[in-house]
Write a protein that holds these residues in place. Structure first.
Motif, short mmCIF file in Angstrom:
data_model
loop_
_atom_site.label_atom_id
_atom_site.label_comp_id
_atom_site.label_asym_id
_atom_site.label_seq_id
_atom_site.Cartn_x
_atom_site.Cartn_y
_atom_site.Cartn_z
N ASP A 1 0.83 -1.21 0.00
CA ASP A 1 0.00 0.00 0.00
C ASP A 1 0.86 1.26 0.00
OD1 ASP A 1 -2.91 0.88 0.20
OD2 ASP A 1 -2.00 2.05 1.82
N MET A 2 1.97 1.25 0.74
CA MET A 2 2.87 2.41 0.72
C MET A 2 3.40 2.65 -0.69
SD MET A 2 5.12 2.32 4.27
CE MET A 2 6.00 0.80 3.82
N LEU A 3 3.77 1.60 -1.38
CA LEU A 3 4.30 1.74 -2.74
C LEU A 3 3.25 2.32 -3.67
CD1 LEU A 3 6.31 -1.62 -2.99
CD2 LEU A 3 7.22 0.66 -2.56
N HIS A 4 2.02 1.86 -3.53
CA HIS A 4 0.93 2.39 -4.37
C HIS A 4 0.65 3.85 -4.03
CE1 HIS A 4 0.36 -1.41 -6.23
NE2 HIS A 4 -0.26 -1.99 -5.23
N LYS A 5 0.76 4.21 -2.75
CA LYS A 5 0.56 5.61 -2.37
C LYS A 5 1.62 6.51 -3.01
CE LYS A 5 -1.95 5.98 2.03
NZ LYS A 5 -2.71 4.74 1.98
N LEU A 6 2.84 6.04 -3.04
CA LEU A 6 3.90 6.84 -3.64
C LEU A 6 3.71 6.98 -5.14
CD1 LEU A 6 6.91 5.51 -1.53
CD2 LEU A 6 5.91 7.80 -1.44
N ASP A 7 3.20 5.96 -5.78
CA ASP A 7 2.89 6.06 -7.21
C ASP A 7 1.79 7.09 -7.44
OD1 ASP A 7 3.07 5.42 -9.93
OD2 ASP A 7 3.38 3.31 -9.48
N SER A 8 0.77 7.05 -6.58
CA SER A 8 -0.32 8.02 -6.70
C SER A 8 0.17 9.44 -6.42
CB SER A 8 -1.44 7.66 -5.72
OG SER A 8 -2.00 6.40 -6.02
N ALA A 9 1.07 9.58 -5.46
CA ALA A 9 1.61 10.91 -5.15
C ALA A 9 2.36 11.49 -6.34
CB ALA A 9 2.54 10.81 -3.94
N ASN A 10 3.10 10.66 -7.05
CA ASN A 10 3.80 11.11 -8.25
C ASN A 10 2.83 11.69 -9.27
OD1 ASN A 10 6.12 11.26 -10.16
ND2 ASN A 10 4.97 9.65 -11.23
N THR A 11 1.69 11.03 -9.44
CA THR A 11 0.68 11.50 -10.38
C THR A 11 0.07 12.81 -9.91
OG1 THR A 11 0.19 9.23 -11.04
CG2 THR A 11 -1.47 10.90 -11.55
N LEU A 12 -0.27 12.89 -8.63
CA LEU A 12 -0.87 14.10 -8.09
C LEU A 12 0.06 15.30 -8.21
CD1 LEU A 12 -2.51 12.57 -4.90
CD2 LEU A 12 -3.75 13.73 -6.75
N LEU A 13 1.35 15.10 -8.00
CA LEU A 13 2.30 16.21 -8.02
C LEU A 13 2.68 16.64 -9.43
CD1 LEU A 13 4.42 15.13 -4.94
CD2 LEU A 13 3.24 17.32 -5.18
N LYS A 14 2.28 15.87 -10.43
CA LYS A 14 2.49 16.31 -11.81
C LYS A 14 1.76 17.62 -12.09
CE LYS A 14 2.94 11.92 -14.34
NZ LYS A 14 2.27 11.05 -15.33
N VAL A 15 0.59 17.78 -11.45
CA VAL A 15 -0.22 18.98 -11.67
C VAL A 15 0.51 20.23 -11.21
CG1 VAL A 15 -2.46 20.06 -11.18
CG2 VAL A 15 -2.28 17.56 -11.37
N ASN A 16 1.38 20.07 -10.21
CA ASN A 16 2.25 21.15 -9.73
C ASN A 16 1.45 22.35 -9.22
OD1 ASN A 16 4.76 22.20 -9.11
ND2 ASN A 16 5.02 23.18 -11.10
N THR A 17 0.41 22.06 -8.44
CA THR A 17 -0.35 23.14 -7.80
C THR A 17 0.54 23.82 -6.76
OG1 THR A 17 -2.30 21.74 -8.04
CG2 THR A 17 -2.52 23.68 -6.65
N SER A 18 0.50 25.13 -6.71
CA SER A 18 1.39 25.85 -5.79
C SER A 18 0.99 25.62 -4.33
CB SER A 18 1.36 27.34 -6.10
OG SER A 18 0.05 27.86 -5.88
N ILE A 19 1.99 25.68 -3.45
CA ILE A 19 1.78 25.55 -2.00
C ILE A 19 2.46 26.71 -1.30
CG2 ILE A 19 1.61 23.03 -2.14
CD1 ILE A 19 4.42 22.88 -0.94
N ASP A 20 2.13 26.90 -0.04
CA ASP A 20 2.65 28.02 0.74
C ASP A 20 4.09 27.75 1.17
OD1 ASP A 20 3.19 30.03 2.51
OD2 ASP A 20 1.43 29.72 3.79
#
Length: 506
Positions: A169-188
């Motif tokens: 599950d940790m490995l799948h979470k990291l794969d999903s995180a890679n996809t989410l961070l592609k969008v590159n939404t700005s953070i504070d």
């Protein structure tokens, strides 16, 4: 005053007070602010706490087991003798599960309409995987799928998930995180103590952490096909989709500024206690005998003091043999890390900004070297081996002018194509050992996985001289979650320090 009059006055006062209180909350609530926390507000504080927990357990537990340091003394329960109280387990367990709740809340907040942000979602998943990996690699089977559900679901006795299931599950979470961070939404950037708002670097850290965990399970029958294929995809066949840490500047480090909340937890230790811990012979001998610039070339440090702030003894660097038998020697005057109060200008790990080490570029290079050596990817392992060794030095001394091949060859610790497989693993992991200096409990985890670097065994070791395979579960877990605790013991094996967890077994 007559009784009727008193009653009337009392009723009138109550009515008046009620009228005064009407609208009180509305009048005293700022309509421009929310009572709910935003994801960035949860992120910074939890990161500080998680890093502090890791640093304290690195110094007092990992470093003692892995012969970085030796807490001098002849009493019982000395970690460097493989002998420690069960209470050692409580701090890391309690602290990391507490912060796990914050990382999960961070994800939930980043899903809401008012604070929707794919970057915070991805970063939350990375931080959950990072924290859970330390928990499971320390204890084995731990609460995972049902963890931290007490507040919302009233589930106060979570089951312990199998380590194999946790890893997948940790490995799948990291794969999903890679996809989410592609969008590159700005953070504070003000609430990001690691990368100051650069989400591209968070993505690189997530994929580098992915590699760390993949390598840890790449030998297991149940996961080797997936793990080896994914290592190849990240490092070779689909590199553009999985950016990783590629230089020292992209290393994941929480740098302590000494201001506000960013004060190193080492500074809470009394200065006399900080310098009372000696350095181990294994650690200091290698640095001294290989003329390591972090130790032996003061002109590249600050104000003429070696970069790691290590105190010499009578002009030399000497360490204590780890695991020495009680009552044999007096090692009270050996080398140690300078404390914050010693001599103006002296480097000290107690006040060093970079002690908040999470994952650095050199570790990534040594992961590549081992993957090449084992045939998971193509390439010459000597290339990332030399890059990792050089990066490990330059992380601390960016201006080091040496040539890494010449530097290592001078001490016969350079790459040797004619060496055996185990000999090459030892060369990689001896350098990786120093790259993992200050990185939570990773030296211990890697030693348990590989048996490298080879550590000398002192005459005073307890536990039959066997490196502990895990921490025991905290005592309070037995009473607060007895059914799940018993199930975990039946599932994993005895709650003892020598019970090997899933990925440690062949």
């Amino acid at each position: 005053m007559k009784l009727k009059t008193k009653i009337f006055v009392g009723l009138l006062a109550m009515i008046s007070l009620g009228s005064c209180n009407k609208g009180f909350l509305e009048l005293n609530t700022d309509p421009t602010k929310t009572k709910d926390a935003y994801p960035q507000q949860l992120m910074s504080n939890a990161l500080i706490q998680s890093t502090s927990i890791n640093m304290n357990r690195n110094r007092g537990f990992n470093n003692e087991l892995m012969q970085v340091s030796v807490s001098i003394g002849d009493g019982e329960y000395k970690v460097f003798r493989y002998d420690f109280r069960r209470s050692w387990s409580d701090y890391l367990w309690s602290g990391h599960f507490l912060n796990m709740a914050n990382y999960k809340d961070m994800y939930k907040k980043a899903l809401t309409e008012v604070a929707f942000n794919t970057s915070y979602q991805g970063i939350s998943m990375i931080l959950q995987a990072w924290t859970n990996s330390i928990l499971t690699d320390t204890y084995g089977d731990v609460p995972y799928s049902q963890a931290t559900l007490g507040r919302d679901s009233l589930l106060f006795e979570p089951k312990f998930d199998r380590q194999q299931d946790i890893y997948m599950d940790m490995l799948h979470k990291l794969d999903s995180a890679n996809t989410l961070l592609k969008v590159n939404t700005s953070i504070d950037p003000l609430h990001d103590p690691v990368y100051k708002g650069v989400t591209a670097n968070w993505r690189k850290f997530g994929n580098s952490l992915y590699l760390r965990l993949l390598l840890r399970v790449a030998h297991k029958a149940e996961t080797k096909d997936y793990a080896q294929a994914k290592i190849k995809e990240i490092l070779e066949t689909n590199k553009s989709n999985y950016p990783i840490i590629s230089n020292n500047e992209e290393s994941a480090i929480l740098r302590w500024t000494g201001e506000g909340a960013y004060i190193s937890p080492f500074m809470t230790t009394r200065v006399q206690d900080f310098r009372a811990t000696a350095l181990a012979k294994f650690f200091i001998d290698f640095l001294r005998d290989s003329n390591d610039p972090r130790l032996n070339i003061p002109e590249y440090g600050t104000n003429g003091i070696n970069r790691w702030g290590i105190a010499p003894v009578s002009g030399n660097f000497e360490g204590v043999p780890s695991g020495y038998a009680a009552g044999n020697e007096d090692y009270s005057k050996m080398s140690y890390f300078y404390s914050a109060d010693q001599n103006a200008g002296v480097n000290s790990m107690q006040k060093e900004p970079m002690t908040g080490m999470i994952m650095n570029f050199a570790e990534v290079e040594f992961i590549k070297a081992e993957a090449m050596l084992k045939g998971y990817i193509s390439g010459d392992p000597s290339v990332p081996f030399y890059s990792g060794a050089e990066s490990s030095i330059k992380l601390w001394i960016p201006t080091w002018p040496g040539v890494i091949k010449d530097h290592l060859a001078a001490s016969d610790i350079d790459w040797d194509n004619n060496d055996t497989f185990e000999g090459k693993m030892e060369r990689i992991h001896k350098q990786k050992y120093f790259a993992l200096f200050l990185v939570d409990l990773q030296q211990w985890f890697e030693y348990r996985r590989t048996g490298h670097p080879v550590l000398p065994k002192g005459d005073g070791l307890k536990n039959n001289g066997e490196m502990p395979a895990r921490m025991q579960y905290p005592v309070y877990v037995q009473s607060s979650n007895p059914t799940s605790y018993k199930d975990a013991v039946a599932q994993q094996g005895p709650d003892a320090i020598n019970t090997k967890m899933w990925w440690q077994k062949p």
